[in-house]
Write a protein that holds these residues in place. Structure first.
Motif, PDB file in Angstrom:
ATOM      1  N   PHE A  88      24.952  32.921  56.266  1.00 34.37           N
ATOM      2  CA  PHE A  88      25.985  31.958  55.879  1.00 34.37           C
ATOM      3  C   PHE A  88      26.611  32.353  54.535  1.00 34.37           C
ATOM      4  CE2 PHE A  88      27.175  27.958  53.718  1.00 34.37           C
ATOM      5  CZ  PHE A  88      28.076  27.449  54.643  1.00 34.37           C
ATOM      6  N   ILE A  89      25.787  32.680  53.562  1.00 37.01           N
ATOM      7  CA  ILE A  89      26.271  33.061  52.232  1.00 37.01           C
ATOM      8  C   ILE A  89      27.153  34.304  52.318  1.00 37.01           C
ATOM      9  CG2 ILE A  89      25.560  33.940  49.974  1.00 37.01           C
ATOM     10  CD1 ILE A  89      23.088  32.096  50.220  1.00 37.01           C
ATOM     11  N   ASN A  90      26.746  35.276  53.119  1.00 37.41           N
ATOM     12  CA  ASN A  90      27.538  36.507  53.254  1.00 37.41           C
ATOM     13  C   ASN A  90      28.898  36.227  53.871  1.00 37.41           C
ATOM     14  OD1 ASN A  90      25.512  38.078  52.150  1.00 37.41           O
ATOM     15  ND2 ASN A  90      24.642  38.674  54.126  1.00 37.41           N
ATOM     16  N   LYS A  91      28.918  35.340  54.853  1.00 31.14           N
ATOM     17  CA  LYS A  91      30.194  35.008  55.497  1.00 31.14           C
ATOM     18  C   LYS A  91      31.110  34.248  54.531  1.00 31.14           C
ATOM     19  CE  LYS A  91      31.191  35.790  59.127  1.00 31.14           C
ATOM     20  NZ  LYS A  91      32.027  36.886  59.725  1.00 31.14           N
ATOM     21  N   ILE A  92      30.536  33.342  53.757  1.00 35.10           N
ATOM     22  CA  ILE A  92      31.323  32.603  52.779  1.00 35.10           C
ATOM     23  C   ILE A  92      31.900  33.551  51.718  1.00 35.10           C
ATOM     24  CG2 ILE A  92      31.146  30.901  50.907  1.00 35.10           C
ATOM     25  CD1 ILE A  92      31.342  29.727  53.729  1.00 35.10           C
ATOM     26  N   LYS A  93      31.127  34.581  51.369  1.00 36.02           N
ATOM     27  CA  LYS A  93      31.626  35.571  50.401  1.00 36.02           C
ATOM     28  C   LYS A  93      32.866  36.279  50.942  1.00 36.02           C
ATOM     29  CE  LYS A  93      30.361  39.488  47.488  1.00 36.02           C
ATOM     30  NZ  LYS A  93      31.631  40.182  47.788  1.00 36.02           N
ATOM     31  N   GLU A  94      32.894  36.525  52.249  1.00 33.95           N
ATOM     32  CA  GLU A  94      34.087  37.118  52.852  1.00 33.95           C
ATOM     33  C   GLU A  94      35.304  36.223  52.623  1.00 33.95           C
ATOM     34  OE1 GLU A  94      33.785  38.218  56.940  1.00 33.95           O
ATOM     35  OE2 GLU A  94      31.784  39.073  56.689  1.00 33.95           O
ATOM     36  N   TYR A  95      35.118  34.918  52.801  1.00 27.49           N
ATOM     37  CA  TYR A  95      36.223  33.978  52.593  1.00 27.49           C
ATOM     38  C   TYR A  95      36.675  33.997  51.124  1.00 27.49           C
ATOM     39  CZ  TYR A  95      34.426  32.076  57.012  1.00 27.49           C
ATOM     40  OH  TYR A  95      33.979  31.915  58.298  1.00 27.49           O
ATOM     41  N   ALA A  96      35.691  34.071  50.222  1.00 24.57           N
ATOM     42  CA  ALA A  96      36.006  34.089  48.798  1.00 24.57           C
ATOM     43  C   ALA A  96      36.798  35.341  48.443  1.00 24.57           C
ATOM     44  CB  ALA A  96      34.730  34.010  47.976  1.00 24.57           C
ATOM     45  N   ASP A  97      36.451  36.463  49.046  1.00 22.33           N
ATOM     46  CA  ASP A  97      37.170  37.713  48.777  1.00 22.33           C
ATOM     47  C   ASP A  97      38.625  37.605  49.219  1.00 22.33           C
ATOM     48  OD1 ASP A  97      34.902  38.821  47.700  1.00 22.33           O
ATOM     49  OD2 ASP A  97      34.352  39.947  49.512  1.00 22.33           O
ATOM     50  N   ARG A  98      38.866  36.932  50.338  1.00 25.50           N
ATOM     51  CA  ARG A  98      40.245  36.724  50.796  1.00 25.50           C
ATOM     52  C   ARG A  98      41.022  35.878  49.794  1.00 25.50           C
ATOM     53  NH1 ARG A  98      39.026  34.822  57.014  1.00 25.50           N
ATOM     54  NH2 ARG A  98      37.835  36.655  57.680  1.00 25.50           N
ATOM     55  N   ARG A  99      40.341  34.878  49.234  1.00 26.79           N
ATOM     56  CA  ARG A  99      40.985  34.003  48.254  1.00 26.79           C
ATOM     57  C   ARG A  99      41.330  34.781  46.984  1.00 26.79           C
ATOM     58  NH1 ARG A  99      41.060  28.336  47.548  1.00 26.79           N
ATOM     59  NH2 ARG A  99      39.501  27.976  49.163  1.00 26.79           N
ATOM     60  N   ILE A 100      40.445  35.684  46.562  1.00 26.03           N
ATOM     61  CA  ILE A 100      40.683  36.492  45.360  1.00 26.03           C
ATOM     62  C   ILE A 100      41.938  37.335  45.534  1.00 26.03           C
ATOM     63  CG2 ILE A 100      39.793  38.443  44.009  1.00 26.03           C
ATOM     64  CD1 ILE A 100      36.972  37.235  44.475  1.00 26.03           C
ATOM     65  N   LEU A 101      42.090  37.973  46.706  1.00 29.30           N
ATOM     66  CA  LEU A 101      43.283  38.773  46.976  1.00 29.30           C
ATOM     67  C   LEU A 101      44.532  37.919  46.940  1.00 29.30           C
ATOM     68  CD1 LEU A 101      44.703  41.378  47.838  1.00 29.30           C
ATOM     69  CD2 LEU A 101      44.140  40.804  50.218  1.00 29.30           C
ATOM     70  N   ARG A 102      44.467  36.769  47.550  1.00 30.15           N
ATOM     71  CA  ARG A 102      45.611  35.852  47.558  1.00 30.15           C
ATOM     72  C   ARG A 102      45.973  35.410  46.139  1.00 30.15           C
ATOM     73  NH1 ARG A 102      45.113  29.852  48.357  1.00 30.15           N
ATOM     74  NH2 ARG A 102      47.133  29.152  49.111  1.00 30.15           N
ATOM     75  N   ASN A 103      44.959  35.134  45.312  1.00 33.39           N
ATOM     76  CA  ASN A 103      45.209  34.710  43.940  1.00 33.39           C
ATOM     77  C   ASN A 103      45.928  35.784  43.132  1.00 33.39           C
ATOM     78  OD1 ASN A 103      44.067  32.222  44.371  1.00 33.39           O
ATOM     79  ND2 ASN A 103      42.078  32.746  43.482  1.00 33.39           N
ATOM     80  N   LYS A 104      45.548  37.036  43.334  1.00 35.47           N
ATOM     81  CA  LYS A 104      46.226  38.134  42.630  1.00 35.47           C
ATOM     82  C   LYS A 104      47.703  38.185  43.016  1.00 35.47           C
ATOM     83  CE  LYS A 104      42.166  41.151  42.107  1.00 35.47           C
ATOM     84  NZ  LYS A 104      42.154  41.164  40.643  1.00 35.47           N
ATOM     85  N   GLN A 105      47.988  37.956  44.287  1.00 35.21           N
ATOM     86  CA  GLN A 105      49.375  37.967  44.758  1.00 35.21           C
ATOM     87  C   GLN A 105      50.164  36.786  44.195  1.00 35.21           C
ATOM     88  OE1 GLN A 105      48.370  38.007  48.940  1.00 35.21           O
ATOM     89  NE2 GLN A 105      48.737  40.203  49.119  1.00 35.21           N
ATOM     90  N   MET A 106      49.526  35.630  44.089  1.00 37.66           N
ATOM     91  CA  MET A 106      50.207  34.466  43.516  1.00 37.66           C
ATOM     92  C   MET A 106      50.494  34.671  42.037  1.00 37.66           C
ATOM     93  SD  MET A 106      48.508  31.141  45.420  1.00 37.66           S
ATOM     94  CE  MET A 106      49.631  30.025  44.594  1.00 37.66           C
ATOM     95  N   LEU A 107      49.535  35.229  41.318  1.00 36.40           N
ATOM     96  CA  LEU A 107      49.748  35.501  39.890  1.00 36.40           C
ATOM     97  C   LEU A 107      50.910  36.474  39.685  1.00 36.40           C
ATOM     98  CD1 LEU A 107      46.046  35.740  38.670  1.00 36.40           C
ATOM     99  CD2 LEU A 107      47.741  34.085  37.870  1.00 36.40           C
ATOM    100  N   GLN A 108      51.007  37.463  40.562  1.00 36.61           N
ATOM    101  CA  GLN A 108      52.114  38.409  40.460  1.00 36.61           C
ATOM    102  C   GLN A 108      53.448  37.701  40.655  1.00 36.61           C
ATOM    103  OE1 GLN A 108      51.715  41.860  42.970  1.00 36.61           O
ATOM    104  NE2 GLN A 108      53.821  42.528  42.627  1.00 36.61           N
ATOM    105  N   LYS A 109      53.494  36.773  41.606  1.00 35.22           N
ATOM    106  CA  LYS A 109      54.722  35.985  41.835  1.00 35.22           C
ATOM    107  C   LYS A 109      55.088  35.182  40.593  1.00 35.22           C
ATOM    108  CE  LYS A 109      55.889  35.778  46.473  1.00 35.22           C
ATOM    109  NZ  LYS A 109      57.204  35.551  47.091  1.00 35.22           N
ATOM    110  N   MET A 110      54.083  34.540  39.989  1.00 32.23           N
ATOM    111  CA  MET A 110      54.334  33.735  38.793  1.00 32.23           C
ATOM    112  C   MET A 110      54.935  34.584  37.680  1.00 32.23           C
ATOM    113  SD  MET A 110      50.810  31.490  38.736  1.00 32.23           S
ATOM    114  CE  MET A 110      50.121  30.925  40.293  1.00 32.23           C
ATOM    115  N   GLN A 111      54.369  35.751  37.476  1.00 27.09           N
ATOM    116  CA  GLN A 111      54.849  36.621  36.399  1.00 27.09           C
ATOM    117  C   GLN A 111      56.251  37.143  36.690  1.00 27.09           C
ATOM    118  OE1 GLN A 111      51.474  39.329  36.076  1.00 27.09           O
ATOM    119  NE2 GLN A 111      50.183  37.500  35.976  1.00 27.09           N
ATOM    120  N   GLU A 112      56.536  37.439  37.950  1.00 28.44           N
ATOM    121  CA  GLU A 112      57.887  37.884  38.329  1.00 28.44           C
ATOM    122  C   GLU A 112      58.923  36.811  38.050  1.00 28.44           C
ATOM    123  OE1 GLU A 112      57.458  38.919  42.413  1.00 28.44           O
ATOM    124  OE2 GLU A 112      56.520  40.870  42.010  1.00 28.44           O
TER     125      GLU A 112
END
Length: 277
Positions: free
Chosen positions: A88-112
């Motif tokens: 369960f923990i390993n699968k949840i970590k996969e979800y967290a990794d997806r969120r991290i990637l999305r957050n980087k993309q959102m931050l880039q939008k904000m800065q643009e």
């Protein structure tokens, strides 16, 4: 018998209080139990459980998984999960990794768009938080003076269709239900009223989730309007689901919303625990 709250967030996701502080607040609010249901993480549960033992407050291990249904963001609560389950923990970590990637993309939008919101500034403001959500960015917008409050940050910049919004790959709702069951938990659909589905659409969603193993529905909720709870209770009866209730407490991120009592409109009886524990 006493009062409970089955939907609470700590600073391990987008709440403002530490898990141990939530236990103290529950005690002060005369709650005999609460569920810690952080977004896509169980990292705060052990602290809450240990503090709960000290203060005589039952802490129910939980999670709130962000899932997808027909392009919509649907949240599934997992109550009384085995939060030490390795798979369960390993699968949840996969979800967290997806969120991290999305957050980087959102931050880039904000800065643009000229907003001085960076990953370093987010870390400095919120510390070593396991899950950064749009709620954290809303606080950054407001504190920087870009918006008058967090709600405006969402409606102008962070909600779907807005300039800084990026969708992320989410787990299908049926997979979220099955994952919670695999960890020994009870899957519950969170705050159905927030999805703005009509009666037939909501019925279709509940039917699908029931076929995947859904066990409960959050019929008692702080943002319910007149008639909402009764409608959800009828759905629960139709699909043989149990009822849960929660404030969706986040602390500073949702001003005026109180643990246990919501907007002074909740009173969740501990008898609801019979179906969960």
């Amino acid at each position: 018998m006493g009062l409970i709250d089955l939907h609470v967030h700590s600073n391990h996701s987008d709440g403002s209080l530490r898990p141990s502080e939530l236990v103290s607040m529950a005690k002060e609010s005369s709650l005999c139990a609460f569920a810690l249901t952080d977004h896509d993480t169980v990292s705060g549960i052990n602290e809450a459980v240990q503090e709960g033992k000290k203060q005589g407050v039952k802490v129910i291990p939980g999670i709130e998984i962000s899932a997808e249904y027909k392009g919509m963001d649907i949240h599934i609560l997992g109550l009384n999960i085995d939060y030490k389950n390795t798979e369960f923990i390993n699968k949840i970590k996969e979800y967290a990794d997806r969120r991290i990637l999305r957050n980087k993309q959102m931050l880039q939008k904000m800065q643009e768009l000229g907003f001085d919101i960076t990953e370093d500034k987010v870390k400095k403001r919120f510390g070593d938080v396991n899950v950064i959500t749009r709620a954290h960015y809303a606080i950054m917008f407001t504190e920087a003076g870009y918006t008058k409050d967090n709600n405006e940050a969402f409606t102008k910049y962070l909600d779907p269709g807005c300039p800084c919004y990026i969708s992320r790959v989410k787990v299908p709702v049926t997979d979220a239900v099955k994952l919670i069951i695999s960890a020994g938990g009870k899957p519950v659909i969170a705050h159905p009223v927030l999805y703005k589905l009509n009666d037939s659409e909501l019925d279709e969603l509940i039917s699908l989730l029931k076929s995947a193993g859904l066990m409960g529905i959050e019929a008692i909720y702080s943002k319910n309007k007149e008639g909402d709870e009764q409608k959800l209770r009828l759905l629960a009866e139709k699909y043989k689901l149990f009822i849960t209730g929660g404030s969706d407490f986040h602390g500073d991120a949702k001003p005026g919303l109180k643990m246990g009592s919501g907007y002074d409109n909740l009173s969740i009886d501990s008898s609801l625990l019979d179906n969960i524990l």
